[in-house]
Scaffold this motif. Structure first.
Motif, PDB file in Angstrom:
ATOM      1  N   LYS A  93       0.828  -1.216   0.000  1.00  0.00           N
ATOM      2  CA  LYS A  93       0.000   0.000   0.000  1.00  0.00           C
ATOM      3  C   LYS A  93       0.861   1.266   0.000  1.00  0.00           C
ATOM      4  N   ARG A  94       1.958   1.228   0.758  1.00  0.00           N
ATOM      5  CA  ARG A  94       2.867   2.379   0.829  1.00  0.00           C
ATOM      6  C   ARG A  94       4.301   1.900   0.624  1.00  0.00           C
ATOM      7  N   ILE A  95       5.061   2.698  -0.117  1.00  0.00           N
ATOM      8  CA  ILE A  95       6.481   2.390  -0.324  1.00  0.00           C
ATOM      9  C   ILE A  95       7.299   3.684  -0.266  1.00  0.00           C
ATOM     10  N   THR A  96       8.569   3.525   0.026  1.00  0.00           N
ATOM     11  CA  THR A  96       9.528   4.624  -0.124  1.00  0.00           C
ATOM     12  C   THR A  96      10.573   4.140  -1.118  1.00  0.00           C
ATOM     13  N   VAL A  97      10.811   4.967  -2.126  1.00  0.00           N
ATOM     14  CA  VAL A  97      11.749   4.627  -3.187  1.00  0.00           C
ATOM     15  C   VAL A  97      12.919   5.594  -3.154  1.00  0.00           C
ATOM     16  N   LYS A  98      14.116   5.030  -3.245  1.00  0.00           N
ATOM     17  CA  LYS A  98      15.318   5.850  -3.399  1.00  0.00           C
ATOM     18  C   LYS A  98      15.757   5.690  -4.845  1.00  0.00           C
ATOM     19  N   ALA A  99      16.079   6.807  -5.494  1.00  0.00           N
ATOM     20  CA  ALA A  99      16.487   6.766  -6.895  1.00  0.00           C
ATOM     21  C   ALA A  99      17.277   8.029  -7.205  1.00  0.00           C
ATOM     22  N   TYR A 100      17.568   8.219  -8.484  1.00  0.00           N
ATOM     23  CA  TYR A 100      18.228   9.436  -8.963  1.00  0.00           C
ATOM     24  C   TYR A 100      17.350  10.038 -10.036  1.00  0.00           C
ATOM     25  N   ASP A 101      17.237  11.372 -10.008  1.00  0.00           N
ATOM     26  CA  ASP A 101      16.409  12.028 -11.011  1.00  0.00           C
ATOM     27  C   ASP A 101      17.194  12.192 -12.313  1.00  0.00           C
ATOM     28  N   ILE A 102      16.599  12.850 -13.277  1.00  0.00           N
ATOM     29  CA  ILE A 102      17.199  12.978 -14.604  1.00  0.00           C
ATOM     30  C   ILE A 102      18.527  13.748 -14.574  1.00  0.00           C
ATOM     31  N   ASN A 103      18.757  14.508 -13.511  1.00  0.00           N
ATOM     32  CA  ASN A 103      20.012  15.250 -13.381  1.00  0.00           C
ATOM     33  C   ASN A 103      21.037  14.531 -12.514  1.00  0.00           C
ATOM     34  N   GLY A 104      20.676  13.319 -12.050  1.00  0.00           N
ATOM     35  CA  GLY A 104      21.615  12.541 -11.245  1.00  0.00           C
ATOM     36  C   GLY A 104      21.567  12.870  -9.763  1.00  0.00           C
ATOM     37  N   LYS A 105      20.561  13.645  -9.348  1.00  0.00           N
ATOM     38  CA  LYS A 105      20.413  13.999  -7.936  1.00  0.00           C
ATOM     39  C   LYS A 105      19.631  12.906  -7.224  1.00  0.00           C
TER      40      LYS A 105
END
Length: 191
Positions: free
Chosen positions: A133-145
């Protein structure tokens, strides 16, 4: 050089279909910062989703509507995806993510009563797909941040579906093969 850039229009001919090996492969992480090619590909993927949700463009290009698309769905061996939901008053849900990973999730689960759909699967698939139902995602945006995104309900389902793609998993893999409408014995509700 990739054909996927801002002037290229992705159509259904570009979408890799069920049975293609790349849909069953775990996509490798991208080196950071993302290259200009990576950025152009992500923008092109996001534009597909926007086009597919615009009735006149969807008709013109014969597009199936989508809310998420992963790189391997257009034949790219890269760990990235785009998601888009047209919101009210221009308040759109829009993400282009690189190397996404679920870092936490709820114990409670949800499912879509009408099952899920996929641009890569042409056949009708029925059954419940249990998702957190709920998640937290860690990733990088299009600028690498680096970004951390907390999601719930429908947006959480979209992200789980796309991250599955990047791990070589298709949504029918989650459906109970003997009874497609049987749910796991846990806290789970329809969305």
């Amino acid at each position: 050089m990739s054909k996927y850039n801002q002037s290229y229009v992705i159509t259904m001919q570009d979408i890799v279909r069920e049975g293609d090996d790349i849909l069953r492969e775990k996509m490798p992480e991208l080196s950071l910062p993302p290259t200009e090619e990576d950025k152009q590909e992500l923008l092109c993927m996001l534009q597909y989703l926007k086009n597919s949700q615009d009735p006149s463009l969807a008709k013109k290009y014969k597009l199936r509507p989508g809310v998420g698309i992963s790189a391997n769905q257009i034949g790219l061996n890269k760990r990235m995806f785009a998601a888009f939901i047209k919101g009210e008053n221009g308040n759109n849900f829009e993400h282009m993510l690189i190397n996404p990973k679920i870092i936490s999730h709820s114990a409670s689960m949800i499912y879509l009563p009408d099952s899920e759909g996929c641009l890569s699967i042409d056949r009708p698939v029925i059954g419940y797909v249990p998702r957190f139902k709920r998640i937290t995602v860690k990733a990088y945006d299009i600028n690498g941040k680096e970004v951390k995104i907390k999601l719930k309900d429908y947006e959480a389902i979209i992200f789980q579906h796309e991250i599955d793609h990047l791990n070589g998993i298709l949504f029918p893999d989650h459906i109970n093969s003997t009874n497609p409408f049987q749910l796991p014995d846990m806290d789970i509700n329809p969305l």
